[in-house]
Structures are given as structure tokens and as C-alpha cells.
Design an enzyme around this catalytic site. Structure first.
Site, PDB file in Angstrom:
ATOM      1  CG  HIS A  37      -5.317   5.728  27.351  1.00 29.45           C
ATOM      2  ND1 HIS A  37      -4.217   6.213  26.680  1.00 29.45           N
ATOM      3  CD2 HIS A  37      -4.850   5.212  28.514  1.00 29.45           C
ATOM      4  CE1 HIS A  37      -3.138   6.005  27.412  1.00 29.45           C
ATOM      5  NE2 HIS A  37      -3.489   5.395  28.517  1.00 29.45           N
ATOM      6  CB  SER A 185       2.656   2.324  23.960  1.00 29.21           C
ATOM      7  OG  SER A 185       3.513   2.982  24.870  1.00 29.21           O
TER       8      SER A 185
END
Ligand code: PAF
Length: 288
Positions: A37, A185
Site C-alpha cells: 500500500h 498482503s
């Protein structure tokens, strides 16, 4: 950094900036932010003047037996990361804000969403397509960034934006990996320490497939079986699917003459991992 919860306030903020000609960048997330991210946020920061990150664990994309209730929600850490990366707005709507009583409309899916994750998680992509459409309608970004790790999701979003004329430039950024190759993840935190050590096997199997394609193997089944052989050495890992596909249609390729995307999904205990690699066939590489 502003924290905005109401969709109306979010839309007003964006509208004011758009009127002044400000370019709004958007990174939609479900929180539990990691280095993948961060890379999206940094890239978005370079491409826009105002940056919005949404944090919303979208119930519509979880199946009844999936991990909605226990999905990690470390909101203070997430906000801290956003602040550090110079995000202008963290948009954190509630479930009631996004799906008020009386909510009825769901986006139906293009064919690229039918196989692979679409088969394994029947409601997932319609939840993703619906929430992304809603978020784009509220945030009204000119540009939005997604990670290649969710290859099928990115393909779906690109199709959605084209088909529904959403007017957002969608940028897909490369997967960020741990040192051993495991794709980052938010769900990696569920892995036991033993399974964490095995988890990069999925990436190694995709690499094995990519390697033989680069060496000139074209037969899709041969590539698939080279990938499976790597996973089968680890009895604790179960294969959901390993596929050799056309990157545009996500249909299986019987022979790889140009580009392929190698897709994989495996299970380690109760954790499901997905990953992919894009590869160019030996025959299609330019000779200088
Ligand atoms: O990739 C995700 O985190 C989610 O699927 C998304 C795009 C934020 C929609 O909820």
C-alpha cells in the site's frame, strides 16, 4: 491529514478541489496497510496534487464463510502510515454510510471476472465492482492506483471504468514482495510461523513457469505442470488453481506465443494466498 467519514463531506471536499483544477489521486484500501500500500500511496503522491486513501472493509466482497469479522483493522497504525506519506484525506466511511438501508444496486460482472477468483469466491467481484464504483462516485478522483497482486481485480476495474465511462485513469503498480518473494498482503498476518516459511513456494512455482516460457516452452499444460511440481514438494500446501492465461481476457492459453499471466491460488491451513507473474514468450521478445 483530514479524516472524513461521511460520503457527503468527502464528495464536497473533492468537488471544491476539482473546481479549482486540482488533480485528485486515490488509493482505495481495506486498511491493514503494508509496504505494498505504501508503494501505491507514494506513486499516487507523485502523480497528483491532492491524495485520498480510503479505508473501508467492504462486507459486500466477503463470502458468508470468509474472514470479515476477523479481518485486521489496525486503524491508528493505518492513519500513522498515511500521515507519514503525506496523504491529504483518509476516507473512512462506515458500513451504514456505504450500504444504507434500502441499498439495492449491484454492478454485474464482465467475463474476465468469471473464472479463477470469481469461481473460488462467488460474491467477491460483484462486491468489489460495486464498492469501487461507489468510491469513485464519492471521491471523484482523476487517477486511482491498484496493485498487480490482485491481477484479476485490476483487470475488472479497468473494464469497469471503460464500460461505465467512469472517467478515472487506473494505474496498476507492480507487486511488492517480502525478501523471500512472498507477495505482501494484509492476510499474511494469519500465517503460522511454519506456514510463513512455506508461503513463498507459490511465488517460486510461478517463477518456475515463467522461466520455462522464457526458455521457449509454449505448451500451456507443460507450464502449468512445471508450476504444480514446485508446489507438490510441499505437502502442507493445497493448490486451488494454477493457470496460464491471456493477460487481457484471463482465458487459459493452450499455447503461449506472446504474453501470458501466470495466476496461482493456494491454501496453507485456513489461509488462502494468491499471486501472479506476467511473462513475455521467448518468440515474442525483440532481437536487437
Ligand atoms: O484490494 C482491495 O483492498 C479491495 O478489494 C478494494 C479495491 C479496496 C475494494 O474494497
Amino acid at each position: 491529514m483530514k479524516i472524513i467519514r461521511s460520503p457527503t463531506s468527502m464528495a464536497t471536499w473533492s468537488e471544491q478541489l476539482r473546481r479549482q483544477g486540482v488533480k485528485i489521486g486515490f488509493v482505495p484500501t481495506m486498511g491493514a496497510l503494508h509496504e505494498g500500500h505504501r508503494a501505491l500511496i507514494r506513486e499516487a503522491r507523485l502523480r497528483c496534487n491532492a491524495l485520498v486513501v480510503s479505508i473501508f472493509v467492504n462486507p459486500a466482497q466477503f463470502g458468508p464463510r470468509e474472514d470479515l469479522a476477523k479481518y485486521p483493522r489496525p486503524i491508528s497504525q493505518d492513519r500513522a502510515l498515511c500521515r507519514k506519506e503525506d496523504v491529504d484525506v483518509c476516507f473512512e466511511p462506515t458500513v451504514e454510510d456505504m450500504y444504507p438501508s434500502g441499498f439495492q444496486t449491484m454492478v454485474t460482472l464482465p467475463t474476465i471476472a468469471r473464472r479463477w477468483e470469481g469461481e473460488a469466491r462467488p460474491h467477491h467481484f460483484s462486491g468489489v465492482a460495486t464498492v469501487v464504483t461507489k468510491l469513485f462516485g464519492i471521491v471523484r478522483p482523476q487517477i486511482a492506483l491498484f496493485g498487480q497482486k490482485d491481477f484479476q481485480q485490476s483487470a475488472l476495474v479497468l473494464q469497469l471504468v471503460k464500460d461505465l465511462n467512469l472517467g478515472v485513469e487506473v494505474v496498476v503498480q507492480p507487486t511488492v514482495r517480502e525478501k523471500d518473494g512472498l507477495a505482501m498482503s494484509s492476510r499474511n498476518v494469519y500465517l503460522s510461523s511454519d506456514d510463513r516459511m512455506r508461503a513463498a513456494t507459490l511465488y517460486r512455482s510461478l517463477q518456475a513457469g515463467a522461466e520455462i516460457i522464457r526458455r521457449g516452452v509454449t505448451n500451456g499444460k507443460a507450464v502449468q505442470s512445471a508450476m504444480a511440481q514446485v508446489i507438490e514438494k510441499e505437502p502442507a500446501i493445497t493448490i486451488d488453481y494454477l493457470a496460464v492465461c491471456d493477460p487481457a481476457t484471463l482465458e487459459p492459453l493452450s499455447s503461449v506465443m506472446r504474453q501470458a499471466v501466470l495466476l496461482g491460488a493456494v491454501r496453507l491451513g485456513s489461509v488462502r494466498l494468491i499471486d501472479n507473474i506476467l511473462v513475455v514468450a521467448k518468440q515474442a521478445r525483440r532481437k536487437f
